[in-house]
Structure formats: C-alpha cells, structure tokens
Design a protein around this motif. Structure first.
Motif, mmCIF file in Angstrom:
data_model
loop_
_atom_site.group_PDB
_atom_site.id
_atom_site.type_symbol
_atom_site.label_atom_id
_atom_site.label_comp_id
_atom_site.label_asym_id
_atom_site.label_seq_id
_atom_site.Cartn_x
_atom_site.Cartn_y
_atom_site.Cartn_z
ATOM 1 N N GLY A 3 56.881 99.160 57.135
ATOM 2 C CA GLY A 3 58.106 99.827 56.670
ATOM 3 C C GLY A 3 59.328 99.319 57.413
ATOM 4 O O GLY A 3 60.383 99.089 56.807
ATOM 5 N N GLN A 4 59.200 99.130 58.711
ATOM 6 C CA GLN A 4 60.316 98.604 59.505
ATOM 7 C C GLN A 4 60.664 97.181 59.084
ATOM 8 O O GLN A 4 61.839 96.818 58.999
ATOM 9 N N ALA A 5 59.637 96.385 58.822
ATOM 10 C CA ALA A 5 59.878 95.002 58.393
ATOM 11 C C ALA A 5 60.594 94.988 57.046
ATOM 12 O O ALA A 5 61.521 94.196 56.839
ATOM 13 N N GLN A 6 60.170 95.845 56.124
ATOM 14 C CA GLN A 6 60.822 95.916 54.807
ATOM 15 C C GLN A 6 62.278 96.351 54.945
ATOM 16 O O GLN A 6 63.163 95.810 54.288
ATOM 17 N N THR A 7 62.527 97.327 55.791
ATOM 18 C CA THR A 7 63.896 97.796 56.021
ATOM 19 C C THR A 7 64.752 96.685 56.612
ATOM 20 O O THR A 7 65.897 96.488 56.192
ATOM 21 N N ALA A 8 64.201 95.962 57.568
ATOM 22 C CA ALA A 8 64.949 94.852 58.180
ATOM 23 C C ALA A 8 65.246 93.770 57.147
ATOM 24 O O ALA A 8 66.346 93.201 57.129
ATOM 25 N N LEU A 9 64.287 93.479 56.273
ATOM 26 C CA LEU A 9 64.511 92.492 55.205
ATOM 27 C C LEU A 9 65.626 92.938 54.271
ATOM 28 O O LEU A 9 66.523 92.163 53.927
ATOM 29 N N GLN A 10 65.562 94.186 53.841
ATOM 30 C CA GLN A 10 66.579 94.705 52.926
ATOM 31 C C GLN A 10 67.956 94.711 53.575
ATOM 32 O O GLN A 10 68.958 94.394 52.927
ATOM 33 N N THR A 11 68.024 95.068 54.844
ATOM 34 C CA THR A 11 69.298 95.086 55.558
ATOM 35 C C THR A 11 69.881 93.681 55.656
ATOM 36 O O THR A 11 71.069 93.472 55.393
ATOM 37 N N ALA A 12 69.047 92.716 56.024
ATOM 38 C CA ALA A 12 69.515 91.332 56.156
ATOM 39 C C ALA A 12 69.991 90.798 54.805
ATOM 40 O O ALA A 12 71.032 90.137 54.723
ATOM 41 N N LEU A 13 69.259 91.103 53.745
ATOM 42 C CA LEU A 13 69.652 90.649 52.414
ATOM 43 C C LEU A 13 70.962 91.299 51.977
ATOM 44 O O LEU A 13 71.856 90.624 51.464
ATOM 45 N N SER A 14 71.093 92.573 52.202
ATOM 46 C CA SER A 14 72.325 93.286 51.844
ATOM 47 C C SER A 14 73.520 92.742 52.629
ATOM 48 O O SER A 14 74.606 92.535 52.071
ATOM 49 N N ASN A 15 73.317 92.500 53.920
ATOM 50 C CA ASN A 15 74.390 91.934 54.749
ATOM 51 C C ASN A 15 74.798 90.552 54.256
ATOM 52 O O ASN A 15 75.986 90.217 54.211
ATOM 53 N N TYR A 16 73.814 89.740 53.877
ATOM 54 C CA TYR A 16 74.093 88.401 53.354
ATOM 55 C C TYR A 16 74.930 88.490 52.084
ATOM 56 O O TYR A 16 75.936 87.801 51.943
#
Length: 189
Positions: free
Chosen positions: A93-106
């Motif tokens: 879950g943490q990895a998925q959240t980090a992925l989504q955050t990085a993608l959104s920031n990009y």
C-alpha cells in the motif's frame, strides 16, 4: 538564481513564480521558470521510476520461507485470501501511494511547464525556440493538440533548422495519434 546554483529547484520555482507575478512580461524569467518546472518534472519522473523499481523488487517476508507451491500447504498459502500478511499488505500500500504521488507530482510539474511556456510564446510569438520548448512540454504533459500546433509553428518560423527533419517526423506521429480519435467520432455520427 542562487537556489538554482544550490540545486534547490522547489525554492527556485517559488522565487521565480513570485518574480514573474510582479514582472509578468519578463521573458527571461518566464523561460527560466518553465525550465525549472521541466527540471522538477524530470526529478519526479526519476522518483517514479525508483519507486517502481523498489516496488517490483519487494518480496514479502513469507515468500522466502514458503513451502513448495505444489504441496497442499503451499497451495493454501498461495491463495490470496488464505493468509494475508499485514506487513506485506501495508508495504504494498505504501509503495502504491508513493507511485501515485510521484506520478501526480510529475503531471503537475509538466502541466506547469506547459502553461509557463504558453505565456512565454504569447510574449514572443516569433521565437522558434520558445515554440519548440512549448511543443516538448505539451507533449510531455500529454497535450497532443498544443504540442502539434507548437511544432507546426516552429517549422514555420525555422524551416531550415537542423532539428526540422526530426520535428516533421514528430508532427506526423502526433497527427496519427489525433487521427484515430477524429475518425472514430465521425463514424459514431
């Protein structure tokens, strides 16, 4: 700015944004701000790739000690509903959240770069380099129509530029991307 020298992109963006707010027609500042947004987007893309790589290499702790999957116990443990490891679930879950955050920031940073280049192009419509930068930023932000228009304008302004051949190929590729969307709309009518 001093922040750029210290590789503090976020701080440089804040400072340049404030300056551009005061001097909205300063083309040099707009170009620098757009460049900083692009640099920030590149950093977020790197963060996304690193996070993706970390998530892919994650092995749940139980997997190292699991019985063979062909045994009855192994079959039971391979059932996703049988024994859920709360630690593995939390880490995934943490990895998925980090992925989504990085993608959104990009995506946000690329969108900001595109908007800033659009402001720059409005102030310097005959600047081929600004058109090219807008096209590249728009393409990275998945704004195909803006990218296509800017690439075409670049070719009008600099038809003999050394990059013109590559840009023409890029225009053809983007036109192909837009064509299926417009032909499917025509067939629905």
């Amino acid at each position: 700015t001093a922040y750029e020298t210290k590789h503090r992109t976020d701080d440089a963006i804040v400072a340049l944004s404030q300056y551009v707010g005061l001097r909205s027609k300063d083309t040099g500042a707009l170009a620098e701000l757009a460049s900083q947004y692009t640099q920030q987007a590149n950093q977020f893309a790197t963060d996304y790739q690193n996070t993706q790589g970390s998530a892919a290499t994650f092995t749940p702790p139980a997997a190292a000690f699991a019985p063979p999957s062909s045994s009855p116990l192994g079959k039971a443990l391979n059932d996703p509903k049988a024994l859920q490891d709360p630690i593995s679930t939390a880490l995934e879950g943490q990895a998925q959240t980090a992925l989504q955050t990085a993608l959104s920031n990009y995506q946000t940073a690329q969108g900001n770069a595109e908007q800033t280049y659009q402001k720059l192009v409005k102030l310097t419509p005959k600047d081929a380099n600004a058109q090219l930068q807008l096209a590249q930023a728009a393409q990275a932000a998945s704004d195909t129509k803006v990218a296509l228009a800017a690439y075409k304008q670049f070719l009008v302004l600099a038809p003999n530029d050394p990059l013109a051949g590559q840009i023409r190929a890029q225009v053809k590729q983007l036109q192909k991307q837009l064509t299926p969307a417009s032909t499917s709309k025509k067939t629905k009518k």
